[in-house]
Each structure stands twice: as C-alpha cells, then as structure tokens.
Design a protein around this motif. Structure first.
Motif, short mmCIF file in Angstrom:
data_model
loop_
_atom_site.label_atom_id
_atom_site.label_comp_id
_atom_site.label_asym_id
_atom_site.label_seq_id
_atom_site.Cartn_x
_atom_site.Cartn_y
_atom_site.Cartn_z
N LYS A 1 0.86 -1.17 0.00
CA LYS A 1 0.00 0.00 0.00
C LYS A 1 0.90 1.23 0.00
O LYS A 1 1.80 1.34 0.83
N VAL A 2 0.68 2.13 -0.95
CA VAL A 2 1.58 3.27 -1.12
C VAL A 2 0.92 4.63 -0.91
O VAL A 2 1.60 5.64 -0.82
N TRP A 3 -0.43 4.66 -0.83
CA TRP A 3 -1.09 5.96 -0.70
C TRP A 3 -2.56 5.72 -0.39
O TRP A 3 -3.08 4.62 -0.63
N GLU A 4 -3.22 6.74 0.14
CA GLU A 4 -4.67 6.69 0.23
C GLU A 4 -5.21 8.10 0.13
O GLU A 4 -4.52 9.09 0.44
N CYS A 5 -6.44 8.19 -0.33
CA CYS A 5 -7.11 9.48 -0.49
C CYS A 5 -8.61 9.23 -0.55
O CYS A 5 -9.06 8.09 -0.65
N ASP A 6 -9.38 10.30 -0.51
CA ASP A 6 -10.83 10.20 -0.67
C ASP A 6 -11.21 10.53 -2.10
O ASP A 6 -10.51 11.30 -2.78
N THR A 7 -12.34 9.97 -2.56
CA THR A 7 -12.88 10.37 -3.86
C THR A 7 -13.34 11.82 -3.77
O THR A 7 -13.56 12.35 -2.67
N ASP A 8 -13.52 12.45 -4.93
CA ASP A 8 -13.88 13.86 -4.94
C ASP A 8 -15.19 14.14 -4.22
O ASP A 8 -15.38 15.21 -3.65
#
Length: 131
Positions: free
Chosen positions: A66-73
């Motif tokens: 796992k290299v990153w995470e974010c939320d959808t727009d």
C-alpha cells in the motif's frame, strides 16, 4: 452514512502504470484512471486488488505494498492505492468496465482527459518515488 472502502491498482510495467478508460458500465464512464473497485465484505485490501485487476483487465497479479490513500472527490469512498508488479501478461479488458487501456508515465497521464482531480497528486508526488 459511513465512507465505503475501495482499492486502486498501481500496476507497474517497464516504468509505466496501467490506466484504463472507464467503460460504459462503470461509474464515471469515460474517465481515465488506474483500475479500481470496491472492497467486498470479508475481503482484505490486497484480496480486493487481485480480484479487481483480474475482473477489469484480466491480469493475474500479487499485491505489492500500500503506497497511498485518499478520498474520492465526492467523499463517498476512501481509496487505498496498492502496487502490483505486472511485467508480463496480456490485457483482457472487460468491455463493461474498461473501454481502452494504456501504460503511461506520470507526464503522459497529465495529457489524458478527463481524469479525477484526486489522482493527480498520486502521479505527481507518489509515483516518482516508486520507479
């Protein structure tokens, strides 16, 4: 409503990442993005990555890291970005999920339209650290 969870597959081949043009049955059809999908109940992030890659583009992969995470727009999904080596294998696109596919560099990704605003930081900041 609680935020749903999804994986994004960072499939690496010869210094490039696979992106698909989302097909007619996918949400936000026509957008260019890495393969992705919901994490099913009882599934780990790594298991979801392997399943989604097989379903969308027909590659058998092993989850890397796992290299990153974010939320959808719209904030409805938390996206968990995982690498997976994909140096071999022929693509077999699910026509409902993927209309087209390209192996791109970060610079080439910026020329595709439309893309999700949330994907741009990954290609600009995270991807160069993985290659």
């Amino acid at each position: 409503m609680s935020q749903r969870q999804a994986v994004v597959a960072v499939l690496l081949r010869a210094g490039r990442v696979l992106v698909i043009e989302r097909g007619p049955l996918a949400a936000r059809s026509g957008f260019w993005a890495p393969p992705s999908g919901r994490i099913e109940p009882g599934e780990t992030q790594a298991e979801a990555l392997v399943r989604e890659v097989w379903e969308e583009v027909g590659l058998t992969v092993v989850a890397g890291a796992k290299v990153w995470e974010c939320d959808t727009d719209d904030g409805s999904f938390r996206l968990h970005w995982w690498t997976a080596p994909a140096e071999t294998g022929d693509l077999r696109l699910d026509p409902g999920e993927a209309s087209a596919a390209r192996w791109v560099t970060a610079t080439e990704f910026r020329t595709l339209t439309p893309t999700f605003d949330g994907d741009i930081p990954f290609f600009e900041k995270v991807l160069p650290t993985l290659l």
